[in-house]
Design a protein around this motif. Structure first.
Motif, short mmCIF file in Angstrom:
data_model
loop_
_atom_site.label_atom_id
_atom_site.label_comp_id
_atom_site.label_asym_id
_atom_site.label_seq_id
_atom_site.Cartn_x
_atom_site.Cartn_y
_atom_site.Cartn_z
N VAL A 1 0.84 -1.21 0.00
CA VAL A 1 0.00 0.00 0.00
C VAL A 1 0.87 1.25 0.00
CG1 VAL A 1 -1.65 1.34 1.38
CG2 VAL A 1 -1.97 -1.14 1.08
N ALA A 2 1.92 1.25 0.81
CA ALA A 2 2.79 2.43 0.88
C ALA A 2 3.51 2.68 -0.44
CB ALA A 2 3.80 2.26 2.01
N ASP A 3 3.93 1.61 -1.11
CA ASP A 3 4.59 1.78 -2.41
C ASP A 3 3.63 2.41 -3.41
OD1 ASP A 3 6.75 1.19 -4.45
OD2 ASP A 3 5.08 0.05 -5.28
N TYR A 4 2.38 1.95 -3.42
CA TYR A 4 1.37 2.56 -4.30
C TYR A 4 1.16 4.03 -3.94
CZ TYR A 4 -3.38 3.97 -5.55
OH TYR A 4 -4.47 4.68 -5.98
N ALA A 5 0.97 4.32 -2.67
CA ALA A 5 0.67 5.70 -2.24
C ALA A 5 1.81 6.65 -2.56
CB ALA A 5 0.35 5.71 -0.75
N ARG A 6 3.03 6.14 -2.64
CA ARG A 6 4.21 6.98 -2.91
C ARG A 6 4.13 7.68 -4.27
NH1 ARG A 6 7.73 3.03 -1.77
NH2 ARG A 6 7.47 3.46 0.44
N THR A 7 3.33 7.13 -5.18
CA THR A 7 3.25 7.70 -6.53
C THR A 7 2.86 9.17 -6.51
OG1 THR A 7 2.82 5.64 -7.72
CG2 THR A 7 1.85 7.63 -8.64
N GLU A 8 1.92 9.52 -5.67
CA GLU A 8 1.38 10.89 -5.69
C GLU A 8 2.48 11.93 -5.54
OE1 GLU A 8 -2.10 13.07 -3.12
OE2 GLU A 8 -2.42 10.98 -3.73
N ALA A 9 3.45 11.65 -4.71
CA ALA A 9 4.54 12.59 -4.48
C ALA A 9 5.53 12.63 -5.64
CB ALA A 9 5.29 12.22 -3.20
N HIS A 10 5.46 11.66 -6.54
CA HIS A 10 6.39 11.59 -7.67
C HIS A 10 5.84 12.26 -8.93
CE1 HIS A 10 9.64 8.79 -6.27
NE2 HIS A 10 8.74 8.62 -5.33
N LEU A 11 4.59 12.70 -8.91
CA LEU A 11 4.01 13.34 -10.09
C LEU A 11 4.26 14.84 -10.04
CD1 LEU A 11 0.58 11.44 -10.35
CD2 LEU A 11 2.77 10.90 -11.45
N PRO A 12 4.89 15.39 -11.06
CA PRO A 12 5.22 16.83 -11.05
C PRO A 12 3.97 17.69 -10.96
CG PRO A 12 6.37 15.67 -12.83
CD PRO A 12 5.35 14.72 -12.29
N ARG B 1 -4.09 11.28 -8.02
CA ARG B 1 -3.98 10.82 -6.64
C ARG B 1 -3.80 9.31 -6.52
NH1 ARG B 1 -8.78 14.91 -5.01
NH2 ARG B 1 -7.50 16.80 -4.91
N SER B 2 -3.14 8.91 -5.44
CA SER B 2 -2.96 7.49 -5.14
C SER B 2 -3.19 7.28 -3.65
CB SER B 2 -1.57 7.01 -5.56
OG SER B 2 -0.56 7.79 -4.93
N PRO B 3 -4.44 7.37 -3.20
CA PRO B 3 -4.74 7.28 -1.77
C PRO B 3 -4.59 5.86 -1.23
CG PRO B 3 -6.76 7.55 -3.04
CD PRO B 3 -5.63 7.67 -4.01
N ALA B 4 -3.88 5.73 -0.13
CA ALA B 4 -3.61 4.41 0.45
C ALA B 4 -4.88 3.60 0.70
CB ALA B 4 -2.81 4.59 1.74
N PRO B 5 -5.97 4.19 1.23
CA PRO B 5 -7.15 3.36 1.52
C PRO B 5 -7.72 2.66 0.29
CG PRO B 5 -7.32 5.46 2.66
CD PRO B 5 -6.15 5.58 1.73
N VAL B 6 -7.58 3.24 -0.89
CA VAL B 6 -8.11 2.61 -2.10
C VAL B 6 -7.36 1.33 -2.41
CG1 VAL B 6 -8.45 2.89 -4.59
CG2 VAL B 6 -8.99 4.77 -3.05
N MET B 7 -6.04 1.36 -2.32
CA MET B 7 -5.28 0.14 -2.58
C MET B 7 -5.47 -0.88 -1.47
SD MET B 7 -3.47 -1.70 -4.52
CE MET B 7 -3.15 -0.52 -5.84
N ARG B 8 -5.54 -0.42 -0.23
CA ARG B 8 -5.78 -1.35 0.87
C ARG B 8 -7.11 -2.07 0.68
NH1 ARG B 8 -5.39 2.08 4.60
NH2 ARG B 8 -3.15 1.87 4.90
#
Length: 258
Positions: A167-178, A205-212
């Motif tokens: 979940v954390a790896d997925y959520a990390r995407t949001e911070a990587h988008l310019p 967005r890549s919110p953690a609850p969605v992937m969880r």
């Protein structure tokens, strides 16, 4: 293939590849008492902006297979400039329908991910097989958020990576988008779909609850991510190899015991 990690739970720094969007290594994630290997599985958005220096930096990663999850129209509009490199190019289009249609229908991220898992299951298996066959391997789509996020999450979970690490790896995407990219994309889409409620989530967005929730739904319906892949054609031998190549000390896929 990369050697074993040191065992310290430190996600790898994003490789310096000029022009790449959201390119990162998924090494350093906890998998029980083990950890995912560095330099084996990468994920990213499209590679269309790579210039000569970017292609050279990409080549230095030693990637042997690139798995492109985009539809034909996306590939033709933004081709990857990797033709000069010695690697396998694998196409596995994951959307059954156009990207535009999801914005037009105003689906939520949760709905989109459920569609990917249900309607593109055979392609998800194809991606996992590609990861098993060649390493280092890159999985990418246009942004590296949704199609890439779902397939990489399923692969990691099936290999035994801890759910919260996936979940954390997925959520990390949001911070990587310019931010410049997000602002331009949202403004363009808002002109086309002024009333869409889920537009910014879908685009940025890549919110953690969605992937969880997605991973929990897979467990409820199949038993585990490994069982989801089994149900759609992946063999136990392939699952063991997936665990072996991704996880230092891996080799036996997790089984549902509930």
């Amino acid at each position: 293939m990369s050697g074993a990690s040191s065992g310290v739970n430190v996600p790898a720094q994003a490789p310096a590849v000029p022009g790449a969007v959201n390119l990162r290594d998924v090494g350093g994630l906890r998998a029980g008492s083990a950890v995912t290997r560095h330099g084996v599985l990468y994920r990213s958005g499209n590679l269309a902006r790579l210039d000569e220096a970017g292609v050279s930096a990409f080549d230095a990663l030693g990637i042997r297979r690139v798995i492109d999850l985009r539809a034909d129209d996306e590939v033709s509009q933004a081709p990857s400039p990797l033709g000069s490199l010695d690697l396998q190019m694998q196409r596995a289009p994951l959307f059954l329908g156009s990207v535009e249609s999801f914005f037009a229908r105003d689906v939520s991220l949760a709905e989109l991910y459920r569609l990917l898992v249900d309607d593109s299951a055979s392609r998800v298996v194809d991606v996992v097989r590609g990861i098993v066959v060649d390493q280092p391997v890159l999985v990418h789509c246009t942004v590296g958020k949704d199609r890439t996020g779902v397939t990489v999450a399923v692969a990691l979970a099936a290999a035994g990576v801890d759910t919260e690490e996936v979940v954390a790896d997925y959520a990390r995407t949001e911070a990587h988008l310019p931010q410049w990219r997000n602002a331009a994309v949202v403004a363009h889409l808002r002109r086309l779909h002024p009333g869409a409620q889920h537009l910014e989530d879908l685009a940025t967005r890549s919110p953690a609850p969605v992937m969880r929730d997605l991973l929990e739904d897979i467990v409820r319906r199949y038993g585990s991510a490994a069982d989801y892949l089994r149900a759609n054609g992946l063999t136990d031998d392939e699952l063991r190899e997936l665990s072996r190549v991704l996880v230092a000390g891996g080799g036996e896929p997790p089984r549902f015991s509930g």
